[in-house]
Design a protein around this motif. Sequence first.
Motif, short mmCIF file in Angstrom:
data_model
loop_
_atom_site.label_atom_id
_atom_site.label_comp_id
_atom_site.label_asym_id
_atom_site.label_seq_id
_atom_site.Cartn_x
_atom_site.Cartn_y
_atom_site.Cartn_z
N VAL A 77 0.78 -1.14 -0.02
CA VAL A 77 -0.14 0.03 0.01
C VAL A 77 0.80 1.09 -0.09
O VAL A 77 0.54 2.17 -0.80
N VAL A 78 1.81 1.29 0.82
CA VAL A 78 3.02 2.29 0.77
C VAL A 78 3.50 2.54 -0.53
O VAL A 78 3.55 3.84 -1.11
N LEU A 79 4.00 1.51 -1.33
CA LEU A 79 4.53 1.49 -2.44
C LEU A 79 3.59 2.03 -3.48
O LEU A 79 3.83 2.97 -4.52
N GLU A 80 2.40 1.88 -3.19
CA GLU A 80 1.12 2.35 -4.31
C GLU A 80 0.93 3.51 -4.04
O GLU A 80 0.91 4.30 -5.28
N VAL A 81 0.99 4.37 -2.95
CA VAL A 81 0.49 5.68 -2.89
C VAL A 81 1.63 6.36 -3.03
O VAL A 81 1.67 7.56 -3.37
N ALA A 82 3.03 5.88 -2.94
CA ALA A 82 4.08 6.61 -3.14
C ALA A 82 4.51 6.73 -4.66
O ALA A 82 5.45 7.41 -5.10
N ALA A 83 3.81 5.99 -5.62
CA ALA A 83 4.22 5.98 -6.92
C ALA A 83 4.04 7.26 -7.35
O ALA A 83 4.76 7.63 -8.59
N LYS A 84 3.19 8.27 -7.00
CA LYS A 84 2.93 9.63 -7.52
C LYS A 84 2.75 10.54 -6.62
O LYS A 84 2.13 10.27 -5.60
N ARG A 85 3.21 11.72 -6.58
CA ARG A 85 2.96 12.68 -5.73
C ARG A 85 1.86 13.77 -6.25
O ARG A 85 2.22 14.29 -7.47
N PRO A 86 0.59 13.78 -5.96
CA PRO A 86 -0.61 14.64 -6.55
C PRO A 86 -0.10 16.21 -6.47
O PRO A 86 -0.74 16.94 -7.30
N ASP A 87 0.72 16.50 -5.72
CA ASP A 87 0.95 17.93 -5.42
C ASP A 87 2.02 18.48 -6.29
O ASP A 87 2.35 19.66 -6.50
N LEU A 88 2.55 17.56 -7.19
CA LEU A 88 3.72 17.91 -8.12
C LEU A 88 2.94 17.84 -9.63
O LEU A 88 2.07 17.14 -9.85
N PRO A 89 3.53 18.48 -10.50
CA PRO A 89 3.27 18.52 -11.96
C PRO A 89 3.30 17.16 -12.49
O PRO A 89 4.01 16.11 -11.93
N ASP A 90 2.64 16.62 -13.47
CA ASP A 90 2.81 15.39 -14.09
C ASP A 90 4.24 15.52 -14.94
O ASP A 90 4.83 16.55 -15.03
N ARG A 91 4.44 14.39 -15.55
CA ARG A 91 5.77 14.33 -16.40
C ARG A 91 5.74 15.42 -17.42
O ARG A 91 6.57 15.90 -17.72
N LYS A 92 4.70 15.56 -18.41
CA LYS A 92 4.55 16.66 -19.19
C LYS A 92 4.89 18.04 -18.72
O LYS A 92 5.66 18.89 -19.29
N GLY A 93 4.36 18.23 -17.46
CA GLY A 93 4.42 19.64 -16.83
C GLY A 93 6.04 19.91 -16.38
O GLY A 93 6.46 20.96 -16.55
N VAL A 94 6.62 18.83 -16.12
CA VAL A 94 7.94 19.02 -15.55
C VAL A 94 8.99 19.01 -16.99
O VAL A 94 9.88 19.97 -16.83
N ARG A 95 8.61 18.18 -17.80
CA ARG A 95 9.42 18.45 -19.02
C ARG A 95 9.19 19.70 -19.81
O ARG A 95 10.30 20.56 -20.19
N ARG A 96 8.13 20.50 -19.63
CA ARG A 96 7.91 21.75 -20.01
C ARG A 96 8.93 22.82 -19.28
O ARG A 96 9.43 23.70 -19.76
N GLU A 97 8.71 22.52 -17.99
CA GLU A 97 9.60 23.72 -17.21
C GLU A 97 11.11 23.33 -17.34
O GLU A 97 11.88 24.27 -17.78
N ILE A 98 11.50 22.07 -17.93
CA ILE A 98 13.05 22.00 -17.91
C ILE A 98 13.25 22.54 -19.19
O ILE A 98 14.32 23.27 -19.61
N ARG A 99 12.36 22.43 -20.27
CA ARG A 99 12.32 23.15 -21.58
C ARG A 99 12.53 24.51 -21.48
O ARG A 99 13.54 25.16 -22.29
N HIS A 100 11.90 25.18 -20.75
CA HIS A 100 11.87 26.51 -20.47
C HIS A 100 13.38 26.68 -19.79
O HIS A 100 14.01 27.89 -20.31
#
Length: 774
Positions: free
Chosen positions: A406-429
């Motif tokens: 259960v811990v690994l399942e909920v730790a797979a993603k942090r809802p308070d952070l952007p998704d992968r696409k959003g972070v790639r956009r930030e890096i590109r910028h």
Amino acid sequence: MSADGELRSTNPFSPSAVAATNWTGRAPVTVSTDATEEALRRVYGYLEPQAGERNDAAAESGPVADPAALRRRGITVGLVGEYGSGKTHLAMHLLRSARLRSEESRFGAILHESYMEAPDGTFDVLYRRFMEGQDPNELRTTLRHYYADAVADVLARSPLTVDTARRLRNREVDADDVVEKLGLIDSILSDRLRDNLLAVTQREEFAVALTMFLRRKEFAEDIWTWLSGGKATQALIDRGFPGPIRGNDMALEAMGVFAMLYGRRHHRFVMVIDELHNILKGNREPDPQLLIGFRKLFEVFEAAGACLVMVGLPDLWEILGGSTRERLVDSIEMAPLEAGDVRNLIEQTQAEVFRTAPVLAPFADSAPALIASVTQGNPRQIIKICQRAYDRLLRTPELPQIDTDVVLEVAAKRPDLPDRKGVRREIRHLLSARGLIAARDTVPAARAGSTPVDFWVTSEGRDPGCAVLVSLSITTEQDSAALEARARQLRAAVPGAEAVLVVIGYLDERLTRRLSGEFGNEPLLFSRHDFAEEFTTTVTAALARIAGLDPRNVEARLLERVTWLAQQQSYTQSYNESLAARVEDVRAAVDRQFTTLRTELGAWRESAVTAGGALPEPVDEAFREAYEVLGRFNRTATAMQSALSVAAGPEDAQRYREQLLDQLSVPELYAANGVVALLTDLVNAFRWGISEWFARPDPDVRLLTRICGTYDALYFEVQVPRLDHFPALATGPDTDDVSQSTWRIWRHDLQDQLEELGARVQEAARRSSAGAGP
């Protein structure tokens, strides 16, 4: 309901996991750690009475010749830690504990406490924020104590009134009643109060102001306004008051006055300044005056006998310098929580909320260690994992407990952070803003069977380069092994290449060393606070190693490219300013301006499409799709065409005209149309540049990368959110009304198309060029 049933019906963990600064009722659970115990020891030591200090049970009956006597040295405690490390929580715990300790103590000290979050700016702003949290009634009460002591000093000189003096110092009688009953002269006593306050504050204007605040009620409101940073009234100016409290020096001295009032004799003053690094925000090399201000702040509280609790990021302490820290600040570093601490937190939280004995269930015995490892001991993230895991259990009754799965399942993603696409956009910028050449979703060296990297950053377009890989949470051996294999694969394909791993979410600390060994540097955890600086520094250092340079000197190598980018940004800014200046002309002659704009735009688009001949189909398709989404935003011009068309009947023409006149009176429409014009110009220019590139006899891939990188840099400076003004404005004749939700979809489509246009064109052009070659 059984205890187990109660556990299954309520989540005891806060979804925000952010420290509250206004505790009411039950206080949040505080896990005992070395940092907690050390901070409490120092604050409790400050609260203890010193030799000769007054006690309610045995008050002094004689006069105090020197009101500034019994001075104690104040203390400054620094709570140092990263975001989410529990700094603010511990600071609030110290305030609450000091309050309880003071109430339980037989020593009759009066505790004054204050909490404030430091604003961005100067100590001048900090003082005004400080005064916002002060209570004039508390100041008045404190000054009444000083006045009572002044009266007691006079009465203690006579054996006939020594008992009254004792009762005054014990606050058993009111000073004004005693003065009136004994017929004492108030003006003489007020002068004595002023002298006592001058001995405490060391500032004549503040001694006078505080005396008048207490004894001259007609001036009390004006003086409070002046103390709060406002202008002195004419009545106060006539009595010698200076201008408003402004500037670092005067602001710190004014804050020190309150510290001295609340920290002397039988008073104690504990003040927390949270987020103190805000004052230095954006200043890696701060103004020397700010550093002087910090030192003065510490000295003022030390001299006042007050307790200052400073809360800030490690960067603040680094900027202050070792000599200042060692001489004035007792710093306490917030350490990560370990498995045992996590277990205590879970047990105590459930015991506090459910009013039961401390129990770990429904968490499995193995859960605390994994939670501590996955979150790297960060208290905020620990609480978030616990909260989401508990929610998972509540939604799934068949789950027997919160185990490692259960811990690994909920730790797979942090809802308070952007998704992968959003972070790639930030890096590109970030890469574009610094003039770094980066290809996206590329297989370095075109090695068959290799997995594309998210970004391939090179110097002047030449290999070897630095690969940037973006990953979601890394919490298992399998996650780590796959990324380690990709790092080895990259170096086998491109000897001398560097690699940077960006993690969106959680990274098990047990896997950090393995990944660091394969990638050559520690993985970067994406955060909203300091990712930009960490990422840029890491990539810059990687490129420096590739070039065989000292990373500290790599900025000089990039100076030419950064200067070029600044020139491009300056051009874009000038273009925006020019467009804004033209808005008023558009208001005055809107029909003519839009007709001219449309004519010029049509000619420009026609020339862009034909410049250099036809483009290869994959490249042309990317531009066609970009023009298609841009066309959705050309609604104002379409509406004008309908209104001016000879096909419209008289009634329709009149209705169209009135609708357009209403729309054209709204200023926001001009900004939105300006953004559309800028984006269209940008895409046209980009297409023209690509056409010219294909027209060259020997298309250079490095030149293609530069053109596409320039497009990215310019696009990210255009204020696309201004298009949100369109839905309520650009509807009308021959156009369907568009709902806000549909418009948001359109705008997101536009952003997706134009953000990816540079990468799509670069890849399509590179492949088309390679296919056309021998």
